[in-house]
Design a protein around this motif. Structure first.
Motif, short mmCIF file in Angstrom:
data_model
loop_
_atom_site.label_atom_id
_atom_site.label_comp_id
_atom_site.label_asym_id
_atom_site.label_seq_id
_atom_site.Cartn_x
_atom_site.Cartn_y
_atom_site.Cartn_z
N GLU A 36 37.50 8.91 -53.32
CA GLU A 36 37.17 7.58 -53.82
C GLU A 36 35.67 7.32 -53.80
O GLU A 36 34.93 7.91 -53.01
N ARG A 37 35.26 6.40 -54.68
CA ARG A 37 33.92 5.80 -54.60
C ARG A 37 34.16 4.37 -54.15
O ARG A 37 34.49 3.50 -54.94
N PHE A 38 33.99 4.16 -52.85
CA PHE A 38 34.47 2.94 -52.21
C PHE A 38 33.30 2.06 -51.77
O PHE A 38 32.36 2.55 -51.12
N GLY A 39 33.36 0.78 -52.12
CA GLY A 39 32.32 -0.16 -51.73
C GLY A 39 32.82 -1.17 -50.72
O GLY A 39 33.94 -1.67 -50.81
N ILE B 192 31.42 6.20 -49.36
CA ILE B 192 31.69 4.89 -48.77
C ILE B 192 30.35 4.19 -48.65
O ILE B 192 29.47 4.62 -47.92
N TYR B 193 30.23 3.08 -49.39
CA TYR B 193 28.91 2.54 -49.70
C TYR B 193 28.85 1.04 -49.48
O TYR B 193 29.83 0.34 -49.72
N CYS C 92 30.86 2.03 -57.62
CA CYS C 92 32.13 1.88 -56.90
C CYS C 92 33.31 1.62 -57.84
O CYS C 92 33.23 0.77 -58.72
N LYS C 93 34.39 2.32 -57.60
CA LYS C 93 35.62 2.11 -58.35
C LYS C 93 36.60 1.23 -57.57
O LYS C 93 37.45 0.55 -58.14
N ARG C 94 36.49 1.28 -56.26
CA ARG C 94 37.41 0.53 -55.40
C ARG C 94 36.56 -0.18 -54.33
O ARG C 94 35.59 0.39 -53.84
N VAL C 95 36.94 -1.40 -53.98
CA VAL C 95 36.11 -2.17 -53.06
C VAL C 95 36.97 -2.93 -52.05
O VAL C 95 38.15 -3.19 -52.27
N ALA C 96 36.31 -3.27 -50.95
CA ALA C 96 36.87 -4.21 -49.98
C ALA C 96 35.82 -5.28 -49.73
O ALA C 96 34.64 -4.98 -49.56
N MET C 97 36.25 -6.52 -49.74
CA MET C 97 35.40 -7.66 -49.41
C MET C 97 35.70 -8.07 -47.98
O MET C 97 36.86 -8.27 -47.61
N ASP D 207 41.22 -1.98 -56.58
CA ASP D 207 40.33 -1.47 -57.61
C ASP D 207 39.44 -2.60 -58.09
O ASP D 207 39.91 -3.74 -58.29
N LEU D 208 38.15 -2.30 -58.29
CA LEU D 208 37.22 -3.34 -58.71
C LEU D 208 37.64 -3.98 -60.02
O LEU D 208 37.64 -5.21 -60.15
#
Length: 250
Positions: free
Chosen positions: A35-38, A193-194, A206-211, A222-223
């Motif tokens: 993943e490209r995770f933010g 993980i960014y 980022c393709k997928r994120v957590a706030m 997914d964003l």
């Protein structure tokens, strides 16, 4: 590829000794391999703390954090070889050259002399640092220092790369080069993980994120789906919608 998630956090609890009340209580999160995770949130929400916990820089009170199925609490050398960390603060020796820094951190990461020599040459070329390979880093511009910082984080070819503000303070061209390199790493299988305050950059990467807000994950998906679900056309609007705060708020 392993059957395990790149990162699995279960029931995480964490409290700073100097604070009353817990920052994290029963926090759960999974980040899949590749993943490209933010990870985003207001200042003080817990982003950098969570990254420090995932990389073993901070001990936690309760719960489990696993990287590729291995608990980070074992402090096993194999865990350290699994991941790289590019912190916001520079993590090199100013008085040393890029070559000397890469030799030191390569050895610390468990590479042998031949591997260090090969990876150093590759990274100096990729980061456009070959012409200054034997100059003290203290004399470098901010953008050049960022490239040295990144090279150190990836010298051992980690499967998981943690990035905390990897392009802060750099010019447009350096930011472009760094992002392209990160995208190539991801294409080759590295989980990213960014976290950053550069929201336009984050949307690109980022393709997928957590706030995260007040130590809690308020959204994780997914964003593109989050933007549709919350009727927003960008990450900044989504951020304001979910947290009710300006991203730069301290």
């Amino acid at each position: 590829m392993s059957d395990y998630p790149a990162v699995k956090i279960s029931g995480l609890g964490f409290t700073y000794p100097s604070q009353s009340g817990s920052l994290f209580t029963d926090l759960n999160l999974e980040i899949q391999q590749g993943e490209r995770f933010g990870l985003f949130g207001p200042n003080g929400a817990g982003k950098t703390t969570l990254m420090s916990l995932m990389t073993g820089l901070l001990p936690f009170n309760e719960g489990i954090i696993e990287l590729n199925g291995q608990s980070i609490q074992t402090k096993d050398k194999k865990i350290n070889q699994l991941f790289g960390y590019v912190p916001q603060d520079f993590s090199f020796y100013d008085e040393l050259t890029p070559v000397e820094n890469l030799e030191f951190f390569g050895a610390w990461s468990g590479l042998n002399t031949k591997q260090i020599k090969q990876r150093t040459a590759e990274l100096l070329d990729v980061m456009n640092l070959t012409s200054v390979a034997n100059k003290a880093v203290t004399k470098f511009s901010g953008g050049m220092k960022r490239r040295v910082n990144l090279a150190i984080g990836v010298i051992h070819q980690p499967k998981i790369l943690f990035l905390d503000e990897p392009t802060v303070g750099v010019d447009v061209q350096t930011r472009h080069d760094i992002l392209n390199y990160l995208l190539q790493l991801n294409k080759n299988g590295t989980t990213l993980i960014y976290t950053s305050h550069q929201l336009s950059e984050a949307e690109e990467l980022c393709k997928r994120v957590a706030m995260i807000d007040n130590g809690k994950i308020v959204a994780h998906d997914d964003l593109d789906k989050l933007l549709v679900d919350h009727e927003q056309d960008g990450l900044e609007g989504l951020f304001l919608n979910l947290t009710g705060k300006n991203f730069s708020q301290s």
